[in-house]
Design a protein around this motif. Structure first.
Motif, mmCIF file in Angstrom:
data_model
loop_
_atom_site.group_PDB
_atom_site.id
_atom_site.type_symbol
_atom_site.label_atom_id
_atom_site.label_comp_id
_atom_site.label_asym_id
_atom_site.label_seq_id
_atom_site.Cartn_x
_atom_site.Cartn_y
_atom_site.Cartn_z
ATOM 1 N N MET A 124 8.757 12.602 4.272
ATOM 2 C CA MET A 124 9.585 11.396 4.354
ATOM 3 C C MET A 124 8.944 10.299 5.209
ATOM 4 S SD MET A 124 11.965 12.247 2.374
ATOM 5 C CE MET A 124 13.196 10.999 2.577
ATOM 6 N N SER A 125 7.740 10.551 5.729
ATOM 7 C CA SER A 125 7.102 9.568 6.603
ATOM 8 C C SER A 125 6.829 8.259 5.871
ATOM 9 C CB SER A 125 5.811 10.127 7.198
ATOM 10 O OG SER A 125 4.902 10.464 6.192
ATOM 11 N N LEU A 126 6.564 8.321 4.588
ATOM 12 C CA LEU A 126 6.316 7.107 3.811
ATOM 13 C C LEU A 126 7.571 6.236 3.767
ATOM 14 C CD1 LEU A 126 3.932 7.041 0.948
ATOM 15 C CD2 LEU A 126 6.014 5.763 0.660
ATOM 16 N N LEU A 127 8.708 6.855 3.532
ATOM 17 C CA LEU A 127 9.973 6.126 3.501
ATOM 18 C C LEU A 127 10.296 5.549 4.879
ATOM 19 C CD1 LEU A 127 12.519 5.269 1.957
ATOM 20 C CD2 LEU A 127 13.508 7.474 2.559
ATOM 21 N N VAL A 128 10.078 6.333 5.925
ATOM 22 C CA VAL A 128 10.325 5.865 7.290
ATOM 23 C C VAL A 128 9.402 4.680 7.606
ATOM 24 C CG1 VAL A 128 10.167 6.500 9.741
ATOM 25 C CG2 VAL A 128 11.205 8.080 8.099
ATOM 26 N N ALA A 129 8.150 4.751 7.184
ATOM 27 C CA ALA A 129 7.209 3.641 7.414
ATOM 28 C C ALA A 129 7.686 2.373 6.713
ATOM 29 C CB ALA A 129 5.814 4.029 6.940
ATOM 30 N N LEU A 130 8.164 2.511 5.482
ATOM 31 C CA LEU A 130 8.681 1.335 4.758
ATOM 32 C C LEU A 130 9.883 0.725 5.479
ATOM 33 C CD1 LEU A 130 8.420 2.337 1.001
ATOM 34 C CD2 LEU A 130 7.417 0.333 2.083
ATOM 35 N N ILE A 131 10.770 1.564 5.957
ATOM 36 C CA ILE A 131 11.946 1.065 6.674
ATOM 37 C C ILE A 131 11.523 0.366 7.967
ATOM 38 C CG2 ILE A 131 14.021 1.779 7.938
ATOM 39 C CD1 ILE A 131 14.346 3.968 5.727
ATOM 40 N N LEU A 132 10.586 0.959 8.688
ATOM 41 C CA LEU A 132 10.109 0.334 9.928
ATOM 42 C C LEU A 132 9.421 -1.005 9.664
ATOM 43 C CD1 LEU A 132 8.770 3.460 11.860
ATOM 44 C CD2 LEU A 132 10.839 2.116 12.356
ATOM 45 N N LEU A 159 0.711 6.388 8.682
ATOM 46 C CA LEU A 159 1.565 7.552 8.458
ATOM 47 C C LEU A 159 1.307 8.695 9.433
ATOM 48 C CD1 LEU A 159 1.542 7.588 4.556
ATOM 49 C CD2 LEU A 159 3.299 6.688 6.086
ATOM 50 N N ARG A 160 0.098 8.817 9.928
ATOM 51 C CA ARG A 160 -0.237 9.934 10.825
ATOM 52 C C ARG A 160 0.704 10.035 12.028
ATOM 53 N NH1 ARG A 160 -5.075 8.520 12.757
ATOM 54 N NH2 ARG A 160 -5.978 8.803 10.707
ATOM 55 N N PRO A 161 0.956 8.945 12.770
ATOM 56 C CA PRO A 161 1.877 9.070 13.919
ATOM 57 C C PRO A 161 3.304 9.438 13.487
ATOM 58 C CG PRO A 161 0.714 6.962 13.972
ATOM 59 C CD PRO A 161 0.365 7.619 12.691
ATOM 60 N N LEU A 162 3.723 8.942 12.333
ATOM 61 C CA LEU A 162 5.076 9.241 11.861
ATOM 62 C C LEU A 162 5.197 10.701 11.436
ATOM 63 C CD1 LEU A 162 5.852 6.023 9.806
ATOM 64 C CD2 LEU A 162 6.793 6.680 12.021
ATOM 65 N N ARG A 163 4.135 11.241 10.875
ATOM 66 C CA ARG A 163 4.176 12.636 10.424
ATOM 67 C C ARG A 163 4.333 13.601 11.599
ATOM 68 N NH1 ARG A 163 -0.187 11.362 5.979
ATOM 69 N NH2 ARG A 163 1.232 11.009 4.234
ATOM 70 N N LEU A 179 0.823 -1.211 0.000
ATOM 71 C CA LEU A 179 0.000 0.000 0.000
ATOM 72 C C LEU A 179 0.857 1.261 0.000
ATOM 73 C CD1 LEU A 179 -2.849 -0.993 2.473
ATOM 74 C CD2 LEU A 179 -3.078 -0.556 0.021
ATOM 75 N N LEU A 180 1.950 1.243 0.750
ATOM 76 C CA LEU A 180 2.838 2.401 0.790
ATOM 77 C C LEU A 180 3.522 2.616 -0.559
ATOM 78 C CD1 LEU A 180 4.386 1.872 4.329
ATOM 79 C CD2 LEU A 180 2.828 3.711 3.644
ATOM 80 N N VAL A 181 3.957 1.538 -1.190
ATOM 81 C CA VAL A 181 4.590 1.648 -2.505
ATOM 82 C C VAL A 181 3.586 2.158 -3.534
ATOM 83 C CG1 VAL A 181 5.625 0.303 -4.393
ATOM 84 C CG2 VAL A 181 6.405 -0.038 -2.045
ATOM 85 N N ILE A 182 2.365 1.667 -3.481
ATOM 86 C CA ILE A 182 1.334 2.134 -4.414
ATOM 87 C C ILE A 182 1.082 3.622 -4.213
ATOM 88 C CG2 ILE A 182 -1.123 1.952 -4.999
ATOM 89 C CD1 ILE A 182 -0.831 -1.096 -4.383
ATOM 90 N N GLU A 183 1.031 4.068 -2.959
ATOM 91 C CA GLU A 183 0.841 5.499 -2.709
ATOM 92 C C GLU A 183 2.003 6.319 -3.268
ATOM 93 O OE1 GLU A 183 0.095 8.782 0.810
ATOM 94 O OE2 GLU A 183 -0.324 6.682 1.224
ATOM 95 N N ALA A 184 3.224 5.815 -3.107
ATOM 96 C CA ALA A 184 4.392 6.527 -3.637
ATOM 97 C C ALA A 184 4.306 6.621 -5.160
ATOM 98 C CB ALA A 184 5.676 5.824 -3.218
ATOM 99 N N ILE A 185 3.919 5.542 -5.800
ATOM 100 C CA ILE A 185 3.802 5.550 -7.268
ATOM 101 C C ILE A 185 2.735 6.540 -7.699
ATOM 102 C CG2 ILE A 185 3.100 4.153 -9.260
ATOM 103 C CD1 ILE A 185 4.531 1.780 -7.834
ATOM 104 N N PHE A 186 1.586 6.527 -7.023
ATOM 105 C CA PHE A 186 0.540 7.504 -7.351
ATOM 106 C C PHE A 186 1.054 8.928 -7.194
ATOM 107 C CE2 PHE A 186 -3.206 4.476 -6.506
ATOM 108 C CZ PHE A 186 -3.454 4.330 -7.863
ATOM 109 N N SER A 187 1.798 9.188 -6.128
ATOM 110 C CA SER A 187 2.259 10.563 -5.885
ATOM 111 C C SER A 187 3.249 11.018 -6.951
ATOM 112 C CB SER A 187 2.880 10.681 -4.494
ATOM 113 O OG SER A 187 4.141 10.054 -4.446
ATOM 114 N N TRP A 188 3.986 10.092 -7.547
ATOM 115 C CA TRP A 188 4.945 10.456 -8.581
ATOM 116 C C TRP A 188 4.288 10.558 -9.947
ATOM 117 C CZ3 TRP A 188 8.467 5.914 -6.853
ATOM 118 C CH2 TRP A 188 9.112 6.255 -5.672
#
Length: 171
Positions: free
Chosen positions: A148-156, A133-137, A105-114
């Motif tokens: 960068m919260s999306l990237l941090v979420a993927l790493i976590l 993402l809300r708590p990370l933001r 889901l995070l990767v799909i969101e990143a692709i949509f945003s690009w």
């Protein structure tokens, strides 16, 4: 084995998506809803008679996903694995499916945003990711105008995958 795993992963993923959509109260677009419900109603409806929704959660979908992974993993029982090992392997795979689903889901969101942030499915995917993402933001600052919260979420989530693998490696 590959065919069984693929079919089980798709069906389990749909059941987990169904659970997550209901848990966070996201209304899916009609095409997603139709696909999700048609693919999973055969299992969820009978399970709801046994396991009703409690606390606003569709437990039948979650239990259905676990039953699918258990069924797919039961091939190992036929191969001579003890029942306890099969159950632990099923639990590990189930937790992996959850983590991989969030990663997807995070990767799909990143692709949509690009590519196309205004795509019809983009708001739906954003809504599915928002609870992650809300708590990370709140913690991860913007770098320029980049979130960068999306990237941090993927790493976590990848760290969670590694911890899960290590936890189950010592069985």
């Amino acid at each position: 084995m590959l065919i069984v795993d693929t079919v089980a992963s798709v069906l389990g993923g749909v059941l987990l998506l169904r659970f997550w959509m209901q848990a966070i109260r996201v209304r899916p677009p009609s095409s997603v809803a139709q696909f999700t419900f048609q693919l999973s109603d055969w299992l969820v409806r009978p399970l709801r008679r046994i396991v009703p929704g409690v606390g606003g959660y569709d437990w039948a979908s979650l239990i259905g996903a676990f039953l699918i992974v258990l069924l797919a993993t039961s091939v190992m029982f036929i191969a001579g694995w003890p029942v306890q090992a099969v159950l632990l392997q099923a639990l590990q795979r189930f937790l992996q499916w959850i983590l991989y689903g969030f990663m997807a889901l995070l990767v799909i969101e990143a692709i949509f945003s690009w590519i196309n942030p205004h795509a019809p499915l983009a708001p739906f995917v954003r809504a599915l990711n928002e609870p992650l993402l809300r708590p990370l933001r709140r913690v991860v600052p913007l770098i320029g105008s980049l979130d960068m919260s999306l990237l941090v979420a993927l790493i976590l989530l990848q760290i969670a995958q590694l911890v899960l693998g290590m936890a189950f490696a010592g069985r």
